[in-house]
Design an enzyme around this catalytic site. Structure first.
Site, PDB file in Angstrom:
ATOM      1  N   ASP A  12      58.904  83.156  76.679  1.00 52.31           N
ATOM      2  CA  ASP A  12      59.941  84.202  76.602  1.00 52.31           C
ATOM      3  C   ASP A  12      60.698  84.039  75.288  1.00 52.31           C
ATOM      4  OD1 ASP A  12      61.615  86.368  77.494  1.00 52.31           O
ATOM      5  OD2 ASP A  12      63.177  84.901  77.916  1.00 52.31           O
ATOM      6  N   SER A  13      61.418  85.094  74.915  1.00 58.01           N
ATOM      7  CA  SER A  13      62.260  85.010  73.724  1.00 58.01           C
ATOM      8  C   SER A  13      63.335  83.926  73.887  1.00 58.01           C
ATOM      9  CB  SER A  13      62.941  86.361  73.465  1.00 58.01           C
ATOM     10  OG  SER A  13      63.774  86.692  74.556  1.00 58.01           O
ATOM     11  N   CYS A  75      58.181  87.995  79.462  1.00 56.69           N
ATOM     12  CA  CYS A  75      59.117  88.758  78.641  1.00 56.69           C
ATOM     13  C   CYS A  75      58.605  90.189  78.608  1.00 56.69           C
ATOM     14  CB  CYS A  75      59.135  88.155  77.234  1.00 56.69           C
ATOM     15  SG  CYS A  75      60.122  89.078  76.051  1.00 56.69           S
ATOM     16  N   ASN A  76      59.447  91.116  79.076  1.00 53.20           N
ATOM     17  CA  ASN A  76      59.017  92.519  79.110  1.00 53.20           C
ATOM     18  C   ASN A  76      58.873  93.093  77.719  1.00 53.20           C
ATOM     19  OD1 ASN A  76      59.335  93.676  82.131  1.00 53.20           O
ATOM     20  ND2 ASN A  76      60.722  91.973  81.761  1.00 53.20           N
ATOM     21  N   THR A  77      59.768  92.691  76.814  1.00 50.78           N
ATOM     22  CA  THR A  77      59.728  93.240  75.462  1.00 50.78           C
ATOM     23  C   THR A  77      58.411  92.847  74.794  1.00 50.78           C
ATOM     24  OG1 THR A  77      62.119  92.897  75.434  1.00 50.78           O
ATOM     25  CG2 THR A  77      61.081  93.423  73.338  1.00 50.78           C
ATOM     26  N   GLU A 160      72.048  84.868  76.506  1.00 48.72           N
ATOM     27  CA  GLU A 160      71.731  83.838  75.498  1.00 48.72           C
ATOM     28  C   GLU A 160      73.006  83.124  75.031  1.00 48.72           C
ATOM     29  OE1 GLU A 160      68.642  82.726  74.068  1.00 48.72           O
ATOM     30  OE2 GLU A 160      67.914  83.766  75.838  1.00 48.72           O
ATOM     31  N   CYS A 194      63.716  93.201  82.520  1.00 48.96           N
ATOM     32  CA  CYS A 194      63.940  92.184  81.488  1.00 48.96           C
ATOM     33  C   CYS A 194      64.172  90.881  82.234  1.00 48.96           C
ATOM     34  CB  CYS A 194      65.157  92.534  80.632  1.00 48.96           C
ATOM     35  SG  CYS A 194      65.641  91.206  79.491  1.00 48.96           S
ATOM     36  N   THR A 195      63.460  89.861  81.843  1.00 46.28           N
ATOM     37  CA  THR A 195      63.523  88.619  82.631  1.00 46.28           C
ATOM     38  C   THR A 195      64.863  87.901  82.494  1.00 46.28           C
ATOM     39  OG1 THR A 195      62.384  87.472  80.823  1.00 46.28           O
ATOM     40  CG2 THR A 195      61.033  88.280  82.647  1.00 46.28           C
ATOM     41  N   HIS A 196      65.699  88.335  81.558  1.00 43.66           N
ATOM     42  CA  HIS A 196      67.049  87.769  81.472  1.00 43.66           C
ATOM     43  C   HIS A 196      67.967  88.311  82.582  1.00 43.66           C
ATOM     44  CE1 HIS A 196      65.898  86.467  77.441  1.00 43.66           C
ATOM     45  NE2 HIS A 196      67.091  85.935  77.226  1.00 43.66           N
TER      46      HIS A 196
HETATM   47  N1  DGL Z   1      63.626  88.465  78.447  1.00 38.20           N
HETATM   48  C1  DGL Z   1      62.996  89.424  77.602  1.00 38.20           C
HETATM   49  C2  DGL Z   1      62.535  90.626  78.331  1.00 38.20           C
HETATM   50  O1  DGL Z   1      62.105  90.480  79.467  1.00 38.20           O
HETATM   51  C3  DGL Z   1      63.591  89.664  76.256  1.00 38.20           C
HETATM   52  C4  DGL Z   1      65.044  89.905  76.124  1.00 38.20           C
HETATM   53  C5  DGL Z   1      65.396  89.906  74.650  1.00 38.20           C
HETATM   54  O2  DGL Z   1      65.005  88.942  73.982  1.00 38.20           O
HETATM   55  O3  DGL Z   1      65.997  90.881  74.194  1.00 38.20           O
HETATM   56  O4  DGL Z   1      62.526  91.714  77.827  1.00 38.20           O
END
Ligand code: DGL
Length: 276
Positions: A12-13, A75-77, A160, A194-196
């Protein structure tokens, strides 16, 4: 001589992929895992296609170099902007025997089973929402489905920055959720795309209308991985089973350990890693 460890990579990011990792650890405790968070360059959500693709490819190369036969882009992005190109263009030349999987496909498969009225809400980064990956994948499975996306440009940054529990987080979550439901008041299923975002769940629940199902990805991605390994014994056999997890971050390991340990509910150790 000891057998080499060949873990499943989870990328992930930043911290968000831990919401997926935690469920993989619960569902598939026998496998060795490596978590890689590119915290130094997070968030990815507002970055261009080219940059997300380049960063993701660097992480994939690093995880392959660390011995992973299989990688989950948690990570979805990255799944929206980089996965297809990596699968179709890069993987055959790098190592045709290894695999990279994403989180969007398993999510849409669950959504179509859950929604009763076909009105879906999507919360995601600017990149994920603008890519239209979710509406396109959902339309393939369920023609005529209505998908309303709301980009939440600040949410991943809030997580973050370690501010997920703050009043500021509450404010921005309310703002985006109200805006989403103003666009479609009939939404009955909401994708946390988004996994966050599961780290902001207490605020999300506070503002989402009662009766709306909120879909986090951890559990469903872990189940989908278990299913993938059952259907691909040739890959399953290549994933080592020592039950260990190693954590890598491109930022300071001290900071990563603090935040990740709170979230995971137990102490961990992490190492710094450079991707270039
Ligand atoms: N957690 C990531 C996602 O699922 C990326 C969030 C990010 O880095 O902006 O999209």
């Amino acid at each position: 001589m000891n057998e080499p460890i060949t873990p499943i990579g989870v990328f992930d990011s930043g911290y968000g992929g831990l919401t997926i990792l935690r469920e993989i650890q619960r569902t598939l405790p026998q496998y060795d895992l490596i978590y890689l968070g590119d915290n130094a360059r997070a968030p990815y959500g507002n970055r261009s296609y080219d940059v997300v693709y380049r960063y993701t490819l660097e992480s994939v190369r690093k995880l392959f170099a660390l011995g992973c036969p299989l990688i989950i882009l948690a990570c979805n992005t990255a799944s929206a902007k980089a996965l297809r190109t990596i699968q179709q263009r890069d993987l055959p030349g790098m190592d045709a025997e290894r695999r990279v999987l994403g989180v969007i496909r398993p999510t849409v498969e669950s959504v179509v089973e859950l929604s009763r009225n076909g009105h879906i809400g999507l919360l995601g980064t600017v990149g994920t929402v603008a890519s239209l990956s979710y509406p396109m994948e959902l339309e393939k499975l369920e023609p005529g489905i209505t998908v309303t996306g709301e980009a939440c440009p600040l949410w991943a940054s809030i997580v973050e920055a370690g501010e997920a529990d703050s009043e500021g987080a509450d404010y921005f979550v309310r703002k985006n959720i109200e805006h989403l439901f103003e666009q479609d008041g009939k939404i009955d299923t909401l994708i946390l795309g988004c996994t966050h975002y599961p780290l902001l769940l207490k605020w999300i629940r506070k503002h989402v209308p009662t009766g709306v199902r909120i879909l986090s990805q951890g559990d469903l991605v872990a189940k989908s991985l278990a299913d993938y390994l059952r259907r691909h014994p040739e890959m399953e056999i290549r994933c080592s089973k020592g039950g260990t997890t190693r954590y890598y971050t491109t930022e300071s390991p001290d900071r990563f350990v603090d935040t990740a340990s709170i979230f995971l509910g137990h102490g961990i150790t992490a190492e710094h890693i450079d991707l270039e």
